[in-house]
Design a protein around this motif. Structure first.
Motif, PDB file in Angstrom:
ATOM      1  N   MET A 175      14.168 -15.758   1.392  1.00  0.00           N
ATOM      2  CA  MET A 175      13.060 -15.291   0.557  1.00  0.00           C
ATOM      3  C   MET A 175      13.335 -15.584  -0.920  1.00  0.00           C
ATOM      4  SD  MET A 175      10.129 -14.085   0.599  1.00  0.00           S
ATOM      5  CE  MET A 175       8.980 -13.576  -0.658  1.00  0.00           C
ATOM      6  N   ILE A 176      14.579 -15.281  -1.319  1.00  0.00           N
ATOM      7  CA  ILE A 176      14.913 -15.535  -2.722  1.00  0.00           C
ATOM      8  C   ILE A 176      14.875 -17.037  -2.999  1.00  0.00           C
ATOM      9  CG2 ILE A 176      17.422 -15.547  -2.302  1.00  0.00           C
ATOM     10  CD1 ILE A 176      15.783 -13.980  -5.386  1.00  0.00           C
ATOM     11  N   HIS A 177      15.299 -17.844  -2.009  1.00  0.00           N
ATOM     12  CA  HIS A 177      15.246 -19.293  -2.177  1.00  0.00           C
ATOM     13  C   HIS A 177      13.805 -19.770  -2.327  1.00  0.00           C
ATOM     14  CE1 HIS A 177      19.399 -19.800  -1.810  1.00  0.00           C
ATOM     15  NE2 HIS A 177      19.518 -19.756  -0.509  1.00  0.00           N
ATOM     16  N   ARG A 178      12.925 -19.149  -1.519  1.00  0.00           N
ATOM     17  CA  ARG A 178      11.521 -19.557  -1.553  1.00  0.00           C
ATOM     18  C   ARG A 178      10.917 -19.241  -2.923  1.00  0.00           C
ATOM     19  NH1 ARG A 178       6.962 -16.756   0.066  1.00  0.00           N
ATOM     20  NH2 ARG A 178       5.144 -18.087   0.345  1.00  0.00           N
ATOM     21  N   GLN A 179      11.283 -18.067  -3.464  1.00  0.00           N
ATOM     22  CA  GLN A 179      10.776 -17.697  -4.786  1.00  0.00           C
ATOM     23  C   GLN A 179      11.276 -18.666  -5.859  1.00  0.00           C
ATOM     24  OE1 GLN A 179      12.117 -13.673  -4.928  1.00  0.00           O
ATOM     25  NE2 GLN A 179      10.221 -12.826  -4.106  1.00  0.00           N
ATOM     26  N   MET A 180      12.563 -19.014  -5.747  1.00  0.00           N
ATOM     27  CA  MET A 180      13.126 -19.936  -6.728  1.00  0.00           C
ATOM     28  C   MET A 180      12.485 -21.316  -6.598  1.00  0.00           C
ATOM     29  SD  MET A 180      15.013 -18.221  -8.619  1.00  0.00           S
ATOM     30  CE  MET A 180      15.756 -19.500  -9.620  1.00  0.00           C
ATOM     31  N   TYR A 181      12.213 -21.700  -5.354  1.00  0.00           N
ATOM     32  CA  TYR A 181      11.566 -22.996  -5.122  1.00  0.00           C
ATOM     33  C   TYR A 181      10.176 -23.032  -5.765  1.00  0.00           C
ATOM     34  CZ  TYR A 181       9.893 -27.089  -2.583  1.00  0.00           C
ATOM     35  OH  TYR A 181       9.389 -28.325  -2.267  1.00  0.00           O
ATOM     36  N   LEU A 182       9.410 -21.954  -5.570  1.00  0.00           N
ATOM     37  CA  LEU A 182       8.058 -21.887  -6.138  1.00  0.00           C
ATOM     38  C   LEU A 182       8.102 -21.842  -7.659  1.00  0.00           C
ATOM     39  CD1 LEU A 182       6.350 -19.414  -3.629  1.00  0.00           C
ATOM     40  CD2 LEU A 182       6.004 -21.886  -3.831  1.00  0.00           C
ATOM     41  N   LYS A 183       9.101 -21.125  -8.187  1.00  0.00           N
ATOM     42  CA  LYS A 183       9.257 -21.062  -9.640  1.00  0.00           C
ATOM     43  C   LYS A 183       9.561 -22.456 -10.196  1.00  0.00           C
ATOM     44  CE  LYS A 183      11.684 -18.241 -13.060  1.00  0.00           C
ATOM     45  NZ  LYS A 183      12.675 -19.157 -13.637  1.00  0.00           N
ATOM     46  N   GLY A 184      10.421 -23.165  -9.479  1.00  0.00           N
ATOM     47  CA  GLY A 184      10.749 -24.532  -9.883  1.00  0.00           C
ATOM     48  C   GLY A 184       9.518 -25.422  -9.871  1.00  0.00           C
ATOM     49  N   MET A 185       8.679 -25.246  -8.848  1.00  0.00           N
ATOM     50  CA  MET A 185       7.443 -26.040  -8.768  1.00  0.00           C
ATOM     51  C   MET A 185       6.542 -25.744  -9.962  1.00  0.00           C
ATOM     52  SD  MET A 185       6.364 -26.001  -4.747  1.00  0.00           S
ATOM     53  CE  MET A 185       5.054 -27.209  -4.900  1.00  0.00           C
ATOM     54  N   ARG A 186       6.408 -24.452 -10.281  1.00  0.00           N
ATOM     55  CA  ARG A 186       5.523 -24.080 -11.390  1.00  0.00           C
ATOM     56  C   ARG A 186       6.045 -24.657 -12.708  1.00  0.00           C
ATOM     57  NH1 ARG A 186       5.047 -17.990 -13.388  1.00  0.00           N
ATOM     58  NH2 ARG A 186       7.078 -18.644 -14.144  1.00  0.00           N
ATOM     59  N   ASP A 187       7.338 -24.475 -12.948  1.00  0.00           N
ATOM     60  CA  ASP A 187       7.919 -24.998 -14.183  1.00  0.00           C
ATOM     61  C   ASP A 187       7.883 -26.528 -14.199  1.00  0.00           C
ATOM     62  OD1 ASP A 187       8.385 -22.418 -14.887  1.00  0.00           O
ATOM     63  OD2 ASP A 187      10.557 -22.475 -14.642  1.00  0.00           O
ATOM     64  N   GLY A 188       7.821 -27.117 -13.011  1.00  0.00           N
ATOM     65  CA  GLY A 188       7.838 -28.585 -12.927  1.00  0.00           C
ATOM     66  C   GLY A 188       6.495 -29.232 -13.202  1.00  0.00           C
ATOM     67  N   ILE A 189       5.432 -28.419 -13.272  1.00  0.00           N
ATOM     68  CA  ILE A 189       4.099 -29.018 -13.463  1.00  0.00           C
ATOM     69  C   ILE A 189       3.979 -29.803 -14.776  1.00  0.00           C
ATOM     70  CG2 ILE A 189       1.646 -28.469 -13.812  1.00  0.00           C
ATOM     71  CD1 ILE A 189       2.000 -26.299 -11.639  1.00  0.00           C
ATOM     72  N   PRO A 190       4.433 -29.251 -15.914  1.00  0.00           N
ATOM     73  CA  PRO A 190       4.383 -30.072 -17.132  1.00  0.00           C
ATOM     74  C   PRO A 190       5.201 -31.360 -16.991  1.00  0.00           C
ATOM     75  CG  PRO A 190       4.898 -27.794 -17.689  1.00  0.00           C
ATOM     76  CD  PRO A 190       4.960 -27.901 -16.196  1.00  0.00           C
ATOM     77  N   VAL A 191       6.303 -31.279 -16.253  1.00  0.00           N
ATOM     78  CA  VAL A 191       7.120 -32.476 -16.039  1.00  0.00           C
ATOM     79  C   VAL A 191       6.316 -33.497 -15.231  1.00  0.00           C
ATOM     80  CG1 VAL A 191       9.294 -33.357 -15.128  1.00  0.00           C
ATOM     81  CG2 VAL A 191       9.186 -31.039 -16.023  1.00  0.00           C
ATOM     82  N   MET A 192       5.642 -33.018 -14.206  1.00  0.00           N
ATOM     83  CA  MET A 192       4.841 -33.910 -13.373  1.00  0.00           C
ATOM     84  C   MET A 192       3.776 -34.617 -14.213  1.00  0.00           C
ATOM     85  SD  MET A 192       2.358 -32.955 -10.186  1.00  0.00           S
ATOM     86  CE  MET A 192       1.205 -32.140 -11.279  1.00  0.00           C
ATOM     87  N   LEU A 193       3.079 -33.841 -15.073  1.00  0.00           N
ATOM     88  CA  LEU A 193       2.037 -34.435 -15.913  1.00  0.00           C
ATOM     89  C   LEU A 193       2.632 -35.487 -16.842  1.00  0.00           C
ATOM     90  CD1 LEU A 193      -0.048 -31.277 -16.938  1.00  0.00           C
ATOM     91  CD2 LEU A 193      -0.660 -33.073 -15.312  1.00  0.00           C
TER      92      LEU A 193
END
Lengths: 249, 98
Positions: free
Chosen positions: A1-19
């Motif tokens: 569960m904690i891994h999943r939260q960290m994964y989602l957080k990484g995805m969110r923070d990664g959005i500006p990087v993706m753009l």
């Protein structure tokens, strides 16, 4: 569960990087035409290399049909900063973490993803990095594909603005840290000033931007480490933790 | 085919650079100067890469300047990464539309 939260957080923070990656890689895709790469080859290169300066430099080498050794040396020099980042990351992970994570994390060491990772509070959870990678890498690859398939699809104003998002992300990593650790402020000012001087003086024209970044990073960081060594209690991760708290108030 | 060999060669070279320190350095580094050095590296690198490159992203430099200053002020005041990034992006887009 904690891994999943960290994964989602990484995805969110990664959005500006993706753009940001999406935009930069469009220009990579356009440049790949000069090396007579097919669209698939350009996309495979972006997927497996994930290095803007390195890929840019490779096109002239590939177009010239140069020896493989030349390509290796150029990539090693241009991407040397990843080596420094990898050193820093090795101190940021939990030393008890399973070894295979190191092999996967290494794939995602870029300026931007590293910046996100080092800004995390305390020890770095590899799943945070995987989250950021899982949005950033497709952005980089698809942008390259779009670039080589179609030039001039997006208007320049939007491309410029997306570029700004990338730099805005850099700034959002180092400025909050500077607020918490006042010694970082003059160090950042000196870094920017020296970078501007390198850019303006024609004497330094022969130095590629990748080498310029390496020289300035080594010189300024070493000087700062000698002049302002960090006390034992506030080690690398705690200093980064200060920055992290600033990122997420 | 030769192009794929080129791509493979550069991918392996770049991966080795990324993976070697991370896999070899498996203990905490105790040397204080080296620790400090590694702490400063990311911030110096990001600052060097940001400035002055950020000023040349728009045709009219003043727009990039506004975006740069806005991002610096927002970030210094602990606005979240996502808002800083997309905020200065939207600002620069709007200014270019004027």
């Amino acid at each position: 569960m904690i891994h999943r939260q960290m994964y989602l957080k990484g995805m969110r923070d990664g959005i500006p990087v993706m753009l940001g990656y999406f935009v930069v890689s469009i220009t990579i895709g356009i440049a790949a035409r000069g090396a007579n790469l097919t669209a698939l080859q350009a996309a495979v290169m972006s997927l497996t290399n994930l290095t803007s300066a390195g890929q840019f430099a490779s096109f002239a080498i590939i177009a010239a049909g140069a020896p493989y050794l030349e390509l290796m040396v150029s990539q090693a020099v241009i991407n040397l900063r990843y080596c420094l980042m990898s050193c820093a990351l090795s101190q940021k992970v939990d030393q008890r973490m399973p070894f295979y994570h190191r092999l996967f994390m290494a794939c995602g060491i870029t300026d931007e993803i590293f910046g996100l990772a080092i800004g995390q509070k305390g020890k770095l959870d590899p799943w945070y990095m995987y989250g950021a990678m899982s949005v950033a890498i497709p952005g980089w690859t698809l942008g390259t594909l779009l670039g080589i398939l179609s030039t001039g699809l997006l208007p320049p104003a939007i491309l410029n603005a997306m570029n700004m998002a990338l730099y805005g992300m850099f700034i959002a990593i180092f400025m909050p840290a500077a607020r918490d650790n006042p010694i970082l402020l003059p160090i950042i000012a000196v870094s920017m000033g020296a970078s501007a001087v390198f850019q303006m003086l024609p004497v330094f024209d022969f130095i590629s931007s990748g080498i310029k970044i390496i020289i300035l990073t080594l010189a300024i960081s070493l000087g700062a480490a000698v002049l302002f060594p960090i006390a034992e209690k506030e080690t690398a991760e705690e200093t980064a933790a200060d920055g992290k708290e600033a990122l997420r108030p | 085919m030769r192009n794929y060999i080129y791509i493979l060669v550069m991918a392996l070279t770049t991966y080795l650079i990324r993976v070697i320190p991370l896999t070899l350095l498996r203990k905490e580094i105790t040397n204080r100067t080296f620790r400090s050095f590694l702490t400063y590296v990311p911030y110096v690198t990001l600052a060097v890469m940001t400035f002055p490159a950020i000023l040349s992203i728009t045709e009219e430099p003043w727009i990039a300047w506004v975006g740069f200053v806005a991002a610096m002020v927002l970030a210094y005041n602990r606005v979240s990464l996502f808002i800083v990034s997309l905020g200065c992006c939207a600002l620069v887009l709007a200014l270019q539309m004027l």
